[in-house]
Design a protein around this motif. Structure first.
Motif, PDB file in Angstrom:
ATOM      1  N   LEU B 169      23.885  22.800  58.036  1.00  9.07           N
ATOM      2  CA  LEU B 169      23.033  21.990  57.161  1.00  9.07           C
ATOM      3  C   LEU B 169      22.812  22.686  55.822  1.00  9.07           C
ATOM      4  N   GLN B 172      26.045  22.497  53.933  1.00 10.17           N
ATOM      5  CA  GLN B 172      26.301  21.131  53.470  1.00 10.17           C
ATOM      6  C   GLN B 172      25.451  20.768  52.254  1.00 10.17           C
ATOM      7  N   LEU B 173      24.157  21.101  52.336  1.00 14.97           N
ATOM      8  CA  LEU B 173      23.249  20.668  51.277  1.00 14.97           C
ATOM      9  C   LEU B 173      23.521  21.400  49.968  1.00 14.97           C
ATOM     10  N   PHE B 178      31.191  17.813  50.039  1.00  6.81           N
ATOM     11  CA  PHE B 178      31.317  18.199  51.446  1.00  6.81           C
ATOM     12  C   PHE B 178      31.660  16.969  52.273  1.00  6.81           C
ATOM     13  N   GLN B 179      32.758  17.054  52.996  1.00  6.53           N
ATOM     14  CA  GLN B 179      33.133  15.936  53.873  1.00  6.53           C
ATOM     15  C   GLN B 179      32.340  16.078  55.165  1.00  6.53           C
ATOM     16  N   TYR B 180      31.643  15.017  55.546  1.00 10.23           N
ATOM     17  CA  TYR B 180      30.782  15.143  56.715  1.00 10.23           C
ATOM     18  C   TYR B 180      30.684  13.820  57.469  1.00 10.23           C
ATOM     19  N   GLN B 181      30.787  13.914  58.770  1.00 11.65           N
ATOM     20  CA  GLN B 181      30.600  12.729  59.600  1.00 11.65           C
ATOM     21  C   GLN B 181      29.905  13.121  60.891  1.00 11.65           C
ATOM     22  N   GLN B 182      28.811  12.456  61.198  1.00 11.66           N
ATOM     23  CA  GLN B 182      28.225  12.596  62.532  1.00 11.66           C
ATOM     24  C   GLN B 182      28.242  11.223  63.181  1.00 11.66           C
ATOM     25  N   TYR B 183      28.734  11.186  64.401  1.00 12.04           N
ATOM     26  CA  TYR B 183      28.925   9.911  65.082  1.00 12.04           C
ATOM     27  C   TYR B 183      28.360  10.019  66.495  1.00 12.04           C
ATOM     28  N   PHE B 184      27.456   9.131  66.834  1.00 11.59           N
ATOM     29  CA  PHE B 184      26.881   9.095  68.177  1.00 11.59           C
ATOM     30  C   PHE B 184      27.450   7.913  68.937  1.00 11.59           C
ATOM     31  N   ILE B 185      27.873   8.137  70.177  1.00 11.40           N
ATOM     32  CA  ILE B 185      28.263   6.988  70.989  1.00 11.40           C
ATOM     33  C   ILE B 185      26.989   6.326  71.522  1.00 11.40           C
ATOM     34  N   ASP B 186      27.130   5.101  72.004  1.00  8.78           N
ATOM     35  CA  ASP B 186      25.977   4.317  72.442  1.00  8.78           C
ATOM     36  C   ASP B 186      25.508   4.721  73.838  1.00  8.78           C
ATOM     37  N   PHE B 237      22.398   3.560  76.328  1.00  9.90           N
ATOM     38  CA  PHE B 237      20.992   3.641  75.926  1.00  9.90           C
ATOM     39  C   PHE B 237      20.315   2.278  76.056  1.00  9.90           C
TER      40      PHE B 237
END
Lengths: 447, 447
Positions: B169, B172-173, B178-186, B237
């Motif tokens: 973090l 990144q900041l 900055f290439q960034y991806q956060q992905y949550f599955i359901d 969820f």
């Protein structure tokens, strides 16, 4: 009692949204990190002029300001392509009478701020959003001039503070399972200028968007009211040539002489501008959710920043406001339903225009120079003229068909591209492109 | 003089990395946000046991700790599939002698911490990374026990602090583009338990990874040394059924009775566990760059968090350490070159295992129950046995072939899947699956 609304960001989308809501009777306050551009010179870094098209126009008409904005808008009926050999070619954007508009970002923003204030919106400047306290419905600001902090209560908070949204960051850092993506292309941009000619004449065609496509990079120019053009060089950060490789006055002048000779002749301050103007980057942001219950929403670039290659960033943000306004009626001021419907409706469209915009870069900088691509456009244009109800190119759907959602434009564009891939494979397509056979083939593939 | 190295995070990857570097003579200090799990009970939330396979084993062998770890590892030779009707089926993971290992996260981490300290690594606990000051090469920590802040100088800083990395973090900041991806599955997961039987007996097959696949969700179980199994329910969820819909003791007991009847019989604390254990989410993180010049790198989950469905999260992080260690030799301790080569080499592999892991969820929860899928696996296994140099299923490449990069395993897996898609389209494939014709077809498609 009407809700207290706080909007973070007095840019194009924040001010437009404030007008919509104030007209409905909400008490709206806008907080802007920068100074008041009506009284202070604001540093550059964002594009000086923008392409306003039908989606944006629809919203401006809804708040009743479009007639006034027309006075500062310059119609651009097509692309003027400037080849490396100095020759040029014109490509109309749509059918007769269809055009996009070059408008000054600052002039438009000032008009919107003035109209907002006429509608009792209060705008505070130099107020930087630090943090949103969701439990107490409070936004914390710090003043950039005197460093005083303040806390503002609100029933409803909008983050309209752009691609690098502070509202989005506080939302994200406090949100479980926040979907987030920021993506930068390997290209930056730098603004340059073609000054007005004698007596405020335009040095190149006034009513066109000018492109100097050069494969891996391009220069574009949009007209301003004073006869000048704002040019933007979209250029790789690294490699040869790139922003990294052009470091001396000689290399910059030499590169332009070699690559954009006709433009360089009418850019007397080129080298100085190149050194003094910043190099900016191009971000795409996708995130979800955009909202919190009935009390918060991201809107515009803060929710879905896109690259500028479809000329849709502002238009998409304005369309957000228009869609939201429609949902207020539909759900009778039930903000839980309104915001939920807003993000569900707009998210797929925002994703679609983000992808379309990325794809259009290759078209602008490279393909507009390509014989096969130009032939394809010619075939499509002819077919679309004959069968307008069956075929509208994706550019037309996005730019001139505000009743077609971005996601639908993307879907139809993909279908059409598949058909054209097959058509372009036909033997001797160069010779028989306007034959009955090609037309029949397209009709067959369509059904 | 050897560099001062600071590692943020004393988890599996941070401690392993500290051993590698300390053995090379670096002065290594590790800072951990949590307490010392050797003296304090640490709250759960991360999986209790893990599947250790060949990539991880290679790294543990390199630091000379694998023989000791074997003593706490339980071989799992295949998947035991538990159908809804109470019947079950066994699917071997690889060829004879190939297996993965169930190991306790805590036991493994403690062994690594002990070995690190034996190698003169200093580990400080309750130290939360607040900020990294890149100009002065300083890491700022705040102590979670006494709230004291401290500033630590380092020549080289590693962020090994997991999926929700504080090091990432602050990186990144403060980073442009900055290439960034956060992905949550359901889906979320919840840990449950099958206790040991009498005298520490295993209530179900000890040497298998147990799966109760149910289409949209699944329960799995891995064996522990004490005869118990740690179960994990991967479950939506929202929707029906989901973590949202199961809110009462009755609904939980009823749902398990209906869906996992055989498992429920040996889960006496099911309902209490369901209420008291947290529901955790499943994040994928992709970012770039991982490094800053010669002084900083993200490693392990901090650089590339993945979902657990390929059992590769820890193994990928351990492989990071092994690859980095190899690059130190290759580039003769020139850390600018080492870190640049590290991220260039590992980024495509991290992306590949992230995508493979997401894809494997559908396989585990759904396809392992599907007749066509099982037939395909049978055809592949037979072909692979006959032509081992021509065909190894992707699972085998990822799990048992550490010389094949993840990106190469993904590429080969995609090629093989395309071939199998064609094979499974063959007429009467159910009858002639082990015929010469099918074999010839596969050989033809391969060349």
């Amino acid at each position: 009692m009407k809700k207290e609304v706080v909007i973070i960001g007095a840019g194009l989308v924040g001010t437009l949204l404030s007008i919509y809501l104030s007209k409905r009777g909400y008490n709206v306050t806008v907080f802007e990190r920068r100074g008041d551009m009506r009284h202070e010179k604001i540093a550059a870094g964002r594009s000086i002029n923008l392409a306003l098209s039908d989606r944006g126009i629809r919203a401006l008409e809804e708040v009743g300001i479009m007639e006034e904005i027309k006075k500062i808008a310059i119609p651009m009926h097509g692309r003027q392509i400037h080849h490396a050999d100095g020759s040029s070619a014109y490509q109309a954007y749509g059918k007769n009478g269809q055009f996009i508009n070059s408008v000054s970002r600052a002039a438009l923003n000032i008009m919107l701020m003035n109209l907002a204030e006429e509608n009792d919106v209060k705008i505070f400047f130099h107020e930087k959003c630090e943090f949103i306290d969701w439990k107490n419905n409070e936004v914390h600001f710090i003043n950039g001039s005197d460093e005083n902090t303040s806390t503002v209560k609100a029933d409803l908070i909008f983050g309209a503070d752009g691609a690098y949204s502070a509202a989005r960051l506080t939302h994200q850092l406090q949100h479980e399972r926040f979907q987030y993506q920021q993506y930068f292309i390997d290209y930056g941009y730098k603004e340059l200028t073609i000054p007005a000619g004698e007596n405020g004449n335009f040095n190149i065609e006034k009513n066109a968007l000018h492109i100097w496509p050069r494969g891996n990079y391009m220069l574009i120019a949009l007209p301003n009211m004073d006869g000048s053009f704002t040019c933007t060089l979209f250029f790789p950060f690294e490699g040869e040539p790139s922003f990294s490789s052009l470091k001396t006055k000689e290399s910059i002048a030499g590169f332009f002489e070699e690559t954009f000779a006709d433009a360089k002749k009418i850019m007397p301050t080129l080298v100085d501008d190149f050194f003094s103007n910043p190099t900016s980057s191009l971000i795409t942001v996708k995130c979800f959710p955009w909202i919190r219950g009935e009390k918060f929403a991201l809107i515009g670039d803060a929710a879905h920043a896109i690259v500028p290659f479809f000329g849709q960033g502002m238009n998409a943000g304005f369309e957000d406001c228009s869609v939201l306004n429609g949902l207020i009626d539909e759900h009778n001021e039930d903000w839980k339903k309104i915001l939920e419907a807003f993000q569900l409706s707009r998210k797929p469209d925002a994703d679609a225009i983000a992808d379309l915009a990325l794809a259009n870069f290759a078209e602008m900088r490279d393909k507009v120079n390509d014989a096969t691509f130009l032939l394809q456009k010619k075939i499509e244009a002819k077919f679309s003229n004959k069968y307008p109800e069956k075929w509208t190119p994706a550019y037309g759907l996005v730019t001139f068909s505000p009743d077609v959602r971005y996601s639908e434009a993307l879907r139809r564009g993909n279908v059409q591209q598949k058909i054209m891939d097959e058509v372009m494979q036909m033997k001797n397509i160069e010779e028989k492109w306007d034959s009955k056979e090609v037309e029949e083939k397209m009709l067959g593939l369509l059904s």
